[in-house]
Design an enzyme around this catalytic site. Structure first.
Site, PDB file in Angstrom:
ATOM      1  N   HIS A 243       0.840  -1.206   0.000  1.00 37.73           N
ATOM      2  CA  HIS A 243       0.000   0.000   0.000  1.00 37.73           C
ATOM      3  C   HIS A 243       0.874   1.255   0.000  1.00 37.73           C
ATOM      4  O   HIS A 243       0.663   2.181   0.773  1.00 37.73           O
ATOM      5  CB  HIS A 243      -0.976  -0.006   1.187  1.00 37.73           C
ATOM      6  CG  HIS A 243      -2.145  -0.912   0.980  1.00 37.73           C
ATOM      7  ND1 HIS A 243      -3.087  -1.184   1.949  1.00 37.73           N
ATOM      8  CD2 HIS A 243      -2.555  -1.610  -0.112  1.00 37.73           C
ATOM      9  CE1 HIS A 243      -4.001  -2.017   1.469  1.00 37.73           C
ATOM     10  NE2 HIS A 243      -3.695  -2.288   0.225  1.00 37.73           N
ATOM     11  N   HIS A 361     -13.108  -2.187   0.435  1.00 37.17           N
ATOM     12  CA  HIS A 361     -13.140  -3.508   1.083  1.00 37.17           C
ATOM     13  C   HIS A 361     -14.526  -3.601   1.683  1.00 37.17           C
ATOM     14  O   HIS A 361     -14.786  -3.131   2.783  1.00 37.17           O
ATOM     15  CB  HIS A 361     -12.036  -3.620   2.144  1.00 37.17           C
ATOM     16  CG  HIS A 361     -10.663  -3.599   1.540  1.00 37.17           C
ATOM     17  ND1 HIS A 361      -9.517  -3.476   2.281  1.00 37.17           N
ATOM     18  CD2 HIS A 361     -10.245  -3.697   0.248  1.00 37.17           C
ATOM     19  CE1 HIS A 361      -8.459  -3.499   1.478  1.00 37.17           C
ATOM     20  NE2 HIS A 361      -8.879  -3.621   0.240  1.00 37.17           N
ATOM     21  N   TYR A 388       6.013  -9.862  -5.252  1.00 35.68           N
ATOM     22  CA  TYR A 388       6.759  -8.647  -4.898  1.00 35.68           C
ATOM     23  C   TYR A 388       8.175  -9.032  -4.513  1.00 35.68           C
ATOM     24  O   TYR A 388       8.369  -9.796  -3.560  1.00 35.68           O
ATOM     25  CB  TYR A 388       6.042  -7.943  -3.734  1.00 35.68           C
ATOM     26  CG  TYR A 388       4.556  -7.805  -4.014  1.00 35.68           C
ATOM     27  CD1 TYR A 388       4.057  -6.715  -4.710  1.00 35.68           C
ATOM     28  CD2 TYR A 388       3.659  -8.817  -3.637  1.00 35.68           C
ATOM     29  CE1 TYR A 388       2.704  -6.617  -5.011  1.00 35.68           C
ATOM     30  CE2 TYR A 388       2.314  -8.729  -3.945  1.00 35.68           C
ATOM     31  CZ  TYR A 388       1.840  -7.629  -4.625  1.00 35.68           C
ATOM     32  OH  TYR A 388       0.510  -7.552  -4.934  1.00 35.68           O
ATOM     33  N   GLU A 408      -5.126  -6.593 -11.136  1.00 37.77           N
ATOM     34  CA  GLU A 408      -6.389  -6.626 -10.375  1.00 37.77           C
ATOM     35  C   GLU A 408      -7.561  -6.201 -11.237  1.00 37.77           C
ATOM     36  O   GLU A 408      -7.548  -5.126 -11.845  1.00 37.77           O
ATOM     37  CB  GLU A 408      -6.279  -5.673  -9.167  1.00 37.77           C
ATOM     38  CG  GLU A 408      -7.566  -5.540  -8.372  1.00 37.77           C
ATOM     39  CD  GLU A 408      -7.426  -4.694  -7.109  1.00 37.77           C
ATOM     40  OE1 GLU A 408      -6.574  -3.777  -7.086  1.00 37.77           O
ATOM     41  OE2 GLU A 408      -8.183  -4.939  -6.156  1.00 37.77           O
TER      42      GLU A 408
HETATM   43  N1  GLY Z   1      -6.595  -0.987  -3.432  1.00 30.76           N
HETATM   44  C1  GLY Z   1      -6.646  -1.809  -2.290  1.00 30.76           C
HETATM   45  C2  GLY Z   1      -6.835  -3.195  -2.661  1.00 30.76           C
HETATM   46  O1  GLY Z   1      -6.560  -3.579  -3.772  1.00 30.76           O
HETATM   47  O2  GLY Z   1      -7.337  -3.979  -1.912  1.00 30.76           O
HETATM   48 MN    MN Z   2      -8.413  -4.657  -4.171  1.00 32.68          MN
HETATM   49 MN    MN Z   3      -6.481  -2.331  -5.472  1.00 34.41          MN
END
Ligand code: GLY
Ligand code: MN
Ligand code: MN
Length: 441
Positions: A243, A361, A388, A408
Site C-alpha cells: 500500500h 473492502h 513482490y 487486479e
Molecule cells: N486498493 C486496495 C486493494 O486492492 O485492496
Molecule cells: Mn483490491
Molecule cells: Mn487495489
C-alpha cells in the site's frame, strides 16, 4: 439546494426488505462528524456507507434509528440549519428539509440524540449497533443505553441484547441489486478509462505524483467524485510496498510501474491494478514473470461462478504463484511443501480477493463459522494476484529485484459465471506495451 443523487424510493425499498428481518428491533447507524486534517482544514467528507445505503443521506454528524414495527419507524438525527456555518461551509438540509426530502417519519437536531435516542430504544427486543468502529458514536451509544436502561437493574433487567449492525447489513450489501451493479459498472468503467490515460502518459522522467494527479483528473472529468481510496502509483522498488502511498518518485527506464487506483462513482468503488514497463518494453525477466502472473489471474477469473467457495480462489492463487516462485528459483523443494510451510508468503503476503461495493473492502461475510462461503450471483469481488521482489532481497535474481507485479480486476458474479467489469483496461503484454507512452509518439 442540494438534492439526493439517486431516487429515494431505492432506499425505502431497502428498508422495507430489512424490516422483514428485524421487526421489533432497533437498528442504529451513526455517521462520523467531519474530521480535522490540520489546523482548521477538514478532510473531504465521505458519507457513511451504511447510512447512505439505507437513506441516501450523506451529511456528517447524523444518526439513523430504524425501528420496524414501532410508531415512527424511521428517525434521522441531523445537523441543524446554521446560516453562519452554511455561509462558510455550504448547504445543510436541516431538520425540516431532511424529513421531507428523504421521506423519513421524523427528524431531530443532532443535539437531541441522547435524550430522544434513549427513548427510541426503550421497549425494543434487540438493538443492532456496531461497536468499536466509531470512537465518536460509541460513547453516545453508551450514554443512551445508560439513560434508557439505567434504572432497570433494580428490577433485575438489563438492556435489550445488542447485535452487530455490520453483520446484519453485510448480508444485504453483499448481493448487489441490478441498480447497484449499474453504478459499479460506471465506477469500474471510469476507473478503467483513467488507467488507460495513465498508461499513455507514462515514460521515464514523469513523476508518480503527476500520474496520480492525472488519474484523479481523468475520473473527475468522467463524473466520479474522485478516488475511492488513496491511489498507489509505485515505480521501481516502490511497487513492492503493498500500500505504497508517498507517490513521490520520478520514473526511470527499466523499472515497472504498479498503479492501483479506483474511482468512486455514486459512492461505489472501482479497484484496479495494472503493472507495466516505464519505458514501454518489459525486460525479459519482467515479461516472463508478468505473463505467468497474468495466466494465474485469468484462470482465477474463469473459476468465478455461483457456488464456488470464495476461499478456493486464494488456494488456487497460492498454488499458482508458488509454482512460479519455484520455476523462477526463488523457492526450492516441492509445491506442496512450500504451501504447507507458508514460504510463498515472503513474495505473496496478501489475499487475492475481497468484496467490492460502497466500500472498497466491502461489508459482508466471506467466511461463516470458519468455513469459506459459496459465492452468489450479485457478489462483486476483486481478483488480484501479485508477487513482490524487494530490491534489498539478495535471494532474488538481480533482474527481478525491485519488481512488484499485481494485476487486479473487478468481477461481478452472474447467474451462470461472471462479468469482468474492468475489462476495459488492457493487460496482455503486447497491448500494454503498445499503450505505454503512446502520448509521446
Ligand atoms: N486498493 C486496495 C486493494 O486492492 O485492496
Ligand atoms: Mn483490491
Ligand atoms: Mn487495489
Amino acid at each position: 439546494m442540494r438534492k439526493p443523487s439517486v431516487p429515494i424510493e431505492i432506499f425505502k425499498a431497502r428498508r422495507q426488505r430489512l424490516a422483514q428481518l428485524i421487526k421489533g428491533s432497533a437498528l442504529l447507524v451513526p455517521a462520523w462528524p467531519e474530521l480535522i486534517r490540520n489546523a482548521d482544514s477538514h478532510f473531504n467528507y465521505r458519507a457513511d456507507s451504511n447510512l447512505f445505503y439505507l437513506t441516501g443521506f450523506d451529511e456528517p454528524e447524523s444518526w439513523l434509528f430504524f425501528r420496524p414495527g414501532s410508531k415512527n419507524e424511521v428517525t434521522l438525527f441531523v445537523r441543524q440549519k446554521n446560516e453562519e456555518r452554511e455561509t462558510w461551509d455550504g448547504f445543510r438540509y436541516g431538520v425540516e428539509a431532511a424529513k421531507k426530502i428523504f421521506g423519513v417519519d421524523q427528524t431531530y437536531p443532532i443535539e437531541d440524540l441522547v435524550k430522544v435516542g434513549s427513548e427510541l430504544i426503550q421497549g425494543v427486543d434487540k438493538i443492532y449497533y456496531t461497536l468499536f468502529r466509531n470512537s465518536w458514536s460509541d460513547p453516545l451509544f453508551a450514554e443512551m443505553i445508560h439513560k434508557a436502561y439505567g434504572t432497570r437493574p433494580r428490577y433485575g433487567l438489563g438492556p435489550a441484547p445488542i447485535y452487530d449492525a455490520n453483520s446484519l447489513l453485510g448480508e444485504m450489501r453483499i448481493v448487489k441489486s441490478d441498480e447497484e451493479a449499474d453504478f459499479m459498472r460506471r465506477a469500474c468503467g471510469i476507473s478503467a478509462e483513467a488507467h488507460v490515460e495513465l498508461m499513455k502518459a507514462t515514460k521515464p522522467g514523469v513523476s508518480e505524483r503527476a500520474l496520480h494527479g492525472l488519474f484523479i483528473k481523468s475520473v473527475m472529468e468522467r463524473g466520479a467524485v474522485g478516488e475511492a481510496y488513496g491511489g498507489i502509483v509505485a515505480s521501481g522498488d516502490n511497487s513492492t510496498t503493498l500500500h505504497y502511498r508517498f507517490n513521490e518518485a520520478v520514473l526511470e527506464a527499466g523499472q515497472v510501474l504498479l498503479v492501483d487506483c479506483g474511482a468512486e462513482f455514486q459512492f461505489y468503488s472501482g479497484d484496479i491494478t495494472r503493472t507495466y514497463p516505464v519505458n514501454g518494453r518489459f525486460t525479459n525477466a519482467q515479461k516472463r514473470v508478468y505473463q505467468k502472473i497474468l495466466n494465474v489471474q485469468k484462470k482465477l477469473i474463469e473459476m468465478v461462478k455461483p457456488g464456488l467457495p470464495h476461499f478456493d480462489l486464494q488456494e488456487a492463487t497460492i498454488r499458482g504463484l508458488t509454482e512460479i516462485l519455484i520455476e523462477e528459483k526463488l523457492l526450492s523443494g516441492s509445491v506442496d511443501d512450500n504451501i504447507k510451510s507458508g514460504a510463498y508468503q515472503k513474495y505473496y503476503p496478501h489475499g487475492v480477493s475481497h468484496l467490492l461495493g460502497l466500500d472498497t473492502h466491502d461489508l459482508g461475510a466471506i467466511r461463516v463459522q470458519g468455513a469459506s462461503r459459496p459465492m452468489e450471483a450479485g457478489w462483486v469481488i476483486t481478483i488480484e494476484p501479485g508477487l513482490y521482489f524487494s530490491a534489498k532481497d539478495e535471494n532474488v535474481p538481480e533482474e527481478l529485484r525491485g519488481v512488484g507485479i499485481r494485476i487486479e480486476d473487478d468481477i461481478l458474479v452472474t447467474a451462470d459465471g461472471c462479468e469482468n467489469m474492468t475489462r476495459g483496461v488492457p493487460k496482455e503484454v503486447e497491448e500494454v506495451e503498445a499503450l505505454v507512452g503512446a502520448n509521446f509518439r
